[in-house]
Design a protein around this motif. Structure first.
Motif, PDB file in Angstrom:
ATOM      1  N   LEU B 263       0.797  -1.367  -0.077  1.00  0.00           N
ATOM      2  CA  LEU B 263       0.062   0.000  -0.094  1.00  0.00           C
ATOM      3  C   LEU B 263       1.003   1.085   0.129  1.00  0.00           C
ATOM      4  O   LEU B 263       2.008   1.238   0.554  1.00  0.00           O
ATOM      5  CB  LEU B 263      -0.937  -0.053   1.398  1.00  0.00           C
ATOM      6  CG  LEU B 263      -2.011  -1.071   1.078  1.00  0.00           C
ATOM      7  CD1 LEU B 263      -2.730  -1.162   2.543  1.00  0.00           C
ATOM      8  CD2 LEU B 263      -3.024  -0.294   0.147  1.00  0.00           C
ATOM      9  N   TYR B 312       0.376  -3.252   7.340  1.00  0.00           N
ATOM     10  CA  TYR B 312       1.050  -2.977   5.985  1.00  0.00           C
ATOM     11  C   TYR B 312       1.971  -4.206   5.549  1.00  0.00           C
ATOM     12  O   TYR B 312       1.911  -4.692   4.642  1.00  0.00           O
ATOM     13  CB  TYR B 312       2.031  -1.910   6.126  1.00  0.00           C
ATOM     14  CG  TYR B 312       1.260  -0.700   6.334  1.00  0.00           C
ATOM     15  CD1 TYR B 312      -0.001  -0.128   5.688  1.00  0.00           C
ATOM     16  CD2 TYR B 312       1.581   0.201   7.359  1.00  0.00           C
ATOM     17  CE1 TYR B 312      -0.511   0.921   5.722  1.00  0.00           C
ATOM     18  CE2 TYR B 312       0.728   1.507   7.599  1.00  0.00           C
ATOM     19  CZ  TYR B 312      -0.146   1.981   6.866  1.00  0.00           C
ATOM     20  OH  TYR B 312      -0.951   2.991   7.130  1.00  0.00           O
ATOM     21  N   ALA B 371      -8.824  -7.169   6.492  1.00  0.00           N
ATOM     22  CA  ALA B 371      -8.779  -6.212   5.548  1.00  0.00           C
ATOM     23  C   ALA B 371      -9.953  -5.211   5.760  1.00  0.00           C
ATOM     24  O   ALA B 371     -10.062  -4.220   5.203  1.00  0.00           O
ATOM     25  CB  ALA B 371      -9.329  -6.859   4.288  1.00  0.00           C
ATOM     26  N   ALA B 373     -11.374  -1.910   7.748  1.00  0.00           N
ATOM     27  CA  ALA B 373     -11.308  -0.777   8.456  1.00  0.00           C
ATOM     28  C   ALA B 373     -12.228  -0.871   9.736  1.00  0.00           C
ATOM     29  O   ALA B 373     -13.397  -1.460   9.635  1.00  0.00           O
ATOM     30  CB  ALA B 373     -11.669   0.431   7.944  1.00  0.00           C
ATOM     31  N   SER B 375     -15.049   0.169  11.881  1.00  0.00           N
ATOM     32  CA  SER B 375     -16.289   1.091  11.659  1.00  0.00           C
ATOM     33  C   SER B 375     -17.579   0.696  12.299  1.00  0.00           C
ATOM     34  O   SER B 375     -17.460  -0.517  12.702  1.00  0.00           O
ATOM     35  CB  SER B 375     -16.726   0.994  10.217  1.00  0.00           C
ATOM     36  OG  SER B 375     -15.778   1.353   9.489  1.00  0.00           O
ATOM     37  N   ASN B 397      -9.646   5.214  11.185  1.00  0.00           N
ATOM     38  CA  ASN B 397      -8.185   4.979  10.910  1.00  0.00           C
ATOM     39  C   ASN B 397      -7.328   3.932  11.465  1.00  0.00           C
ATOM     40  O   ASN B 397      -6.246   3.464  11.396  1.00  0.00           O
ATOM     41  CB  ASN B 397      -7.380   6.250  11.527  1.00  0.00           C
ATOM     42  CG  ASN B 397      -7.529   7.577  10.979  1.00  0.00           C
ATOM     43  OD1 ASN B 397      -7.797   7.597   9.937  1.00  0.00           O
ATOM     44  ND2 ASN B 397      -7.912   8.320  11.750  1.00  0.00           N
ATOM     45  N   TYR B 422      -3.876   0.671  15.092  1.00  0.00           N
ATOM     46  CA  TYR B 422      -3.684   1.462  13.617  1.00  0.00           C
ATOM     47  C   TYR B 422      -2.637   0.581  12.898  1.00  0.00           C
ATOM     48  O   TYR B 422      -2.217  -0.521  13.321  1.00  0.00           O
ATOM     49  CB  TYR B 422      -2.688   2.702  14.255  1.00  0.00           C
ATOM     50  CG  TYR B 422      -3.575   3.773  14.902  1.00  0.00           C
ATOM     51  CD1 TYR B 422      -4.389   4.656  13.858  1.00  0.00           C
ATOM     52  CD2 TYR B 422      -3.607   3.800  16.120  1.00  0.00           C
ATOM     53  CE1 TYR B 422      -5.000   5.610  14.560  1.00  0.00           C
ATOM     54  CE2 TYR B 422      -4.416   4.906  16.916  1.00  0.00           C
ATOM     55  CZ  TYR B 422      -5.018   5.764  15.920  1.00  0.00           C
ATOM     56  OH  TYR B 422      -6.030   6.620  16.714  1.00  0.00           O
ATOM     57  N   PRO B 423      -2.733   0.813  11.506  1.00  0.00           N
ATOM     58  CA  PRO B 423      -2.217  -0.160  10.606  1.00  0.00           C
ATOM     59  C   PRO B 423      -0.777  -0.215  10.738  1.00  0.00           C
ATOM     60  O   PRO B 423      -0.270  -1.276  10.192  1.00  0.00           O
ATOM     61  CB  PRO B 423      -2.608   0.480   9.170  1.00  0.00           C
ATOM     62  CG  PRO B 423      -3.004   1.786   9.448  1.00  0.00           C
ATOM     63  CD  PRO B 423      -3.612   1.944  10.730  1.00  0.00           C
TER      64      PRO B 423
END
Lengths: 436, 436, 436, 436
Positions: B263, B312, B371, B373, B375, B397, B422-423
């Motif tokens: 990404l 990532y 995969a 986010a 929410s 995020n 966080y990613p």
């Protein structure tokens, strides 16, 4: 262990000097001095718990535990490693953890992370200190004539070094405890009372060719040498440092809001940090009436010397007062000419004007910012070997402070002593003396 | 206190559930559960000295001592303050020091400075815990019917909250000890042996309208509700997480050097941080053959699940492998459909493939990046009052992780459980399961 | 408009001096000087397109267009506003846009954003310059005797100020064009050839009480005053600046890899910036054989003076060479004692050793870093009014450079001239002369 | 060249579609479309001077000149390089300067430094555009049947890509001109008048299994595919975006001061940036009554849609209003179900409610933040080759916006169109539509 004794600006006492011959008296004197300095470090750490001793509130400050270990590492590295027969490291990775900045020695653990050294713990550091003390004491008693001069010289350096770190233990722990909203005290009682500031007199000095730098046989750091001539114009020096009341007048007069009083870098620093009073003053509802001290929160006393200021603030104050800061040469010349020096006491811990009758100059237990950038003296030579990194490599971007503070070990400083910090440093016990 | 017991993805056991009626049995069961969870926290802290417990190696991590106090503050603030007669704060400024992020409660001590809280010390925190425990236990035994539901619900929330912090104590202390060049171990012995990874099978799932989210009467966090329909295309899920050997192949194939696998934000993150392997792998002379664990430095075992990866890295690996990460809905649907769940054990502390015969899905003691986010579910309503800040305000995020890790308290997680980070987070025990 | 003429270290020529009486000759001379300096600025900008003129590659550098407007604003603000009857601003918001740092004048557009001033465009700035030129020329011809001294003094200041910005136009545009991978040239042809460096001789100087600072009736900045006595120990000064070949030897010998040669702040700066050669040297495959110049990319000539170095690099080189940098007092004393000064030429644009027979000191078209922090001279008084901000407020954290460079306007500098930059600045045409 | 025409959410017009066969009609249609899009770019740049065109006010924004060159580079790289016989680069280093982020193509000039590309200048960029236009037009007329599909598909992609950059030219130049205290206008006259906002109605939609994603033969980006089923609960959608008057009520009610309304990351962002109103509102004496627009400073009209908000602000507003943002699936489903789409006009440049009778949904010339993180659709496959980097690698940390804005090229968007930005982005023309 408070010791208050008058002190001359040119100490020649035997305490931490380098004697060339290792008579029994010299050996014993140095061993006693060694033990006294080492004991004082532990006494300073004693009121602090394990977590207090590990506090690192900013990269400039170090944990008390680290100071205790680093000063020990200094003796281990610079004396034992070279002069102790059958030397081996107490613990090999201490060499990285407690090396402050000696590139010639090897790798250094990153300074901003010193607060992350949870191990060794405080007890293991006490063991480390005890073992190195045993070995150093043995060495001082056994080293032969041939190495005595080198060993005793390094020991004197190590002890003066440790005294510097004793002051840092106090300044760093004050900054560390300041981060806690409960504002804990390092010491619970015994804060000295403020004494009247008295009027400031302007002492006139003649100038001319002055001798600057260390003379005599007492210990001094390499940055105080060589003694050299320096030409001074006639000047006037304030008889005492600036008081809280005087600094409050500067603030009330808008001193922090008037860029014309400030150095350009100082203004940028002050704006970026939204700074409007000395470091430890506590603002509540827009007013400062107390400050944080090693005794916890205390009333701001108008008759106390103002302290914990940056060079930028000192300079702005001087401009506001229609004066300037003295150069380090003016400062040293005046102290010598007037034969003035503060009464020294080991542990008052709070700046106060010096009530003792010491002649025309009054001191306040604060380091005094000078106008001088920290530079080598003409003909300066760093010490030989790794200890050559002690002072010389810091001779850029810093400003000289002179005198001593209420946190300085008794017997540690002298007229030629050069302390130095970056111009934005505020966590040292720094104040202002004016010149014209 | 190791407890290994098979576990279903839909626990309905009484342990931390909210019963509507306060019979004597319910009171006693909750008190016992309370004591068990609170004791486990202290047991996890026990191997750590005072300095270890104060370590904060990065803003994302908190000191063990802070976790111990914060979880206590949670009970004091959300239960005692409201329901204890004659309530008073154990110590008023704890309310600021140990409030993590509850704006509705008041001011919070800055998160990046938690390592600077030297006081209260570890003993004062133990006292704090003991007093709150006494008061909560009293309350659970005395609160009247009318408030039972609220109190027991908040207690269940507080205990689940504390279990989350138990995992953080372990992840945070591992990161803290990792800063020390001596690589100290949290636990000295008893590391579980790696078990063979076995072949990865691709399990085919049909998709269609799936039920996603929490059902039943057991405890669940608000972010797992409401249960709702979600349409899934048919998909395939890997039978086990990615192994160290597989991840080594990715590295050998230049996975960290090929931007096309990453990404855009991931590539920028990886380049800026000069990242070329999982967080705890130790590189010496360009090779990684060991990693830092809670048992200190240990051989990298090819048959262990790879762990301590960012989203990532997980995503780049999946691209390299010609696959992708599953969505959280796919993950949950598969676990339910296949009735698969890892054997749970309180304290193995090291990821390993789950040898027990649990059906088609094998777990590895690692949280599995999805995969998805993080929410709100359709119709999501945060809890009422200040606890409404528990989950909802973090729904931007961050990325959902599913499952549980070898550090998760037994009985704490379930099929609908949504962990999120966080990613770029790597200090959690996070791994990779592929989908197609 | 190249002008090459021998030049004494103490110019007293009439060009930019302040005459007390406004005879017709004085008025005409000043008008001519005004026009010449103003024209040169436009000539320097002429090869640059609109986008080139708007480049700001770092906060320290400013766009050429901004320099053109700021120097004009200086005349408008400090002369026209006060002395022109019926004054009105050319355009009111220029006062914010083109005020560099004069707090007494008012708000300043943020320095790091000067490259974002797309309007006024280059043509509007040309109009601005033309109008102010008309008005200044009128004033110089019409101002009455009573104000002549003030106006002509400010005009001289304004012209010297503009000459400083002329040099900055060149240094800043070089840095700006350097950001472009096509390495465009500012000037396409006419680069001077390198001349042999020759051997370095060590010139011995006696020291003693030297006169330092500006004397005579010629123009000087306030920071060059007052003239004062300074005591110097005997010293030796290198006859010429360090050459490229000599600096290459330092690099080959590992100069950038040996922390013991560096100031502590310098080492930190160099490590953080991964710096291993002078600013404009172009490294390809680990080797530097060319450098970027105002003539584009050119071979590195071993016989050229090395340039575009920070103070830190200069200091490290001196340590490596077993020497040191001279103090600014040593430098000034030597230049006066030896009556040495470079041949001045307006636009060679490339450092080269000065082939003309100028006596024992050879210059190289580079500013020479001294060992001296930039500080006020004893008795220093800033100019009155807002121009008092010109120099004094920068007297912290910077280092004095002496001499002149190949980019300095002819007639602009002198023996007492003090240039100053931060120790990490490299985009000026700065080099090294050694002392012992 | 204003063109206002009603538009359906599912355009199937021939303009930028990929026809499989290269009949003369297809060739001519594509050439005409090519010329129209390319001409519009130049028309948008025409009011801007050379310095305006080089402005880069933040790393997220790019200079207009760079957009003009980058869109040209896109055609040169992805079409000419592959399909033009005897291809050679117009200028080899443009390939680095104007490559935005295509790692598969090669090195990229650092994005934050695009404002430092003074050369090529605007005229050289015009030449570059003209030459590539010639070559593309030739190719479209000459490429054989075999490559027609690939070439025409890439051309359609290139034109849609250029339309995206047309919008960025406007948003970026607005941000650039905003840095200038004179607040220059991009366009001097012709700003559309605000039309009454009208009452907001809540439209009820049934939910169920919806088709989401691109269908039909018209052009669409890869991120709109594949078309797939998505299960929706019944929901309600506001009939129009939030107005300035409504947003002012949020501010007056303390919306920016109440952390409970904000996402945690949003609160941190807002506090750090001291943000208290939309990006372009101009605060004077604590009040906002005007805003900066492409027409310069203009009154804030209560009946205009509020715009230039971050996702965090949109989300906080929705919480305050007791509502939420719609998911992108809800948004798309509603637009399709209600067959609603804004009237499209090329260049109104100012958000306004859409007066035309378009059915139940009213638009406002603003992109509408959704609640959806930007993620791949189930079964998403990036385009083949380097253009595969176009969308997929950005699918983390960003939020989807739907609709179109008053800056979007006519004919560019559609119901399935997915715009995406980071949640803190405010310089796009972004607004709020509520859902429940």
């Amino acid at each position: 262990m408070a010791s208050a004794r008058p002190h001359s600006p040119e100490p020649t006492g035997p305490l931490l000097n380098t004697a060339c011959e290792a008579g029994a008296g010299e050996r014993e004197a140095l061993s006693l001095a060694y033990q006294a300095v080492r004991d004082r470090t532990e006494a300073l750490a004693a009121p602090l718990g394990a977590e207090d001793q590990n506090l690192q509130s900013m990269p400039d400050a170090s944990p008390c535990k680290w100071h205790r270990a680093h000063t020990t590492w200094f003796f281990e590295t610079f004396i034992l490693q070279r002069y102790q027969p059958d030397f081996r490291w107490h613990e090999p990775h201490f060499c990285e953890l407690f090396n402050s900045y000696y590139q010639a020695i090897g790798k250094q653990y990153p300074r901003p992370k010193r607060g992350l050294i949870s191990r060794p713990d405080i007890h293991q550091v006490a063991d480390y200190r005890a073992e190195v003390d045993r070995r150093i004491t043995d060495l001082l008693n056994s080293v032969d004539q041939r190495h005595w001069r080198a060993v005793s010289g390094l020991a004197a350096l190590g002890l003066n070094h440790e005294q510097q770190h004793q002051e840092l233990i106090l300044t760093d722990v004050q900054h560390g405890l300041f981060q806690n909203p409960s504002l804990p005290a390092y010491r619970l009682s015994g804060a000295p009372a403020a004494t009247p500031a008295g009027q400031t007199a302007w002492l006139s000095l003649d100038g001319g060719l002055a001798n600057i730098g260390h003379t005599g046989t007492g210990f001094a750091f390499d940055n105080e040498s060589p003694c050299h001539s320096y030409y001074l114009e006639p000047y006037r020096l304030a008889s005492r440092p600036v008081s809280v009341a005087e600094y409050q007048a500067f603030i009330r007069d808008g001193g922090y809001d008037n860029p014309l009083l400030w150095l350009s870098d100082g203004w940028a620093w002050q704006q970026a940090g939204q700074i409007s009073h000395p470091l430890y003053w506590l603002e509540r509802d827009g007013e400062c009436s107390t400050q944080f001290t090693l005794f916890g929160e205390r009333e701001l006393h108008p008759d106390a010397p103002v302290s914990h200021l940056s060079y930028y603030e000192a300079n702005a104050y001087a401009n506001w007062a229609g004066a300037r800061l003295p150069t380090e040469q003016e400062w040293e010349h005046a102290v010598r000419t007037l034969n003035a020096w503060p009464t020294e006491a080991d542990d008052s811990l709070l700046p106060a004007f010096d009530a003792a009758d010491r002649g025309p100059l009054v001191f306040g237990g604060v380091w005094e910012w000078t106008a001088s950038a920290y530079s080598p003296y003409p003909g300066f030579k760093p010490g030989a070997g790794a200890v050559g990194e002690y002072n010389g490599k810091f001779m850029s971007n810093q400003i000289v402070l002179r005198g001593r503070s209420c946190l300085t070990a008794a017997g540690h400083s002298r007229a030629s002593y050069r302390n130095f910090f970056y111009p934005d440093a505020r966590w040292q016990c720094s104040g202002i003396r004016l010149a014209q």
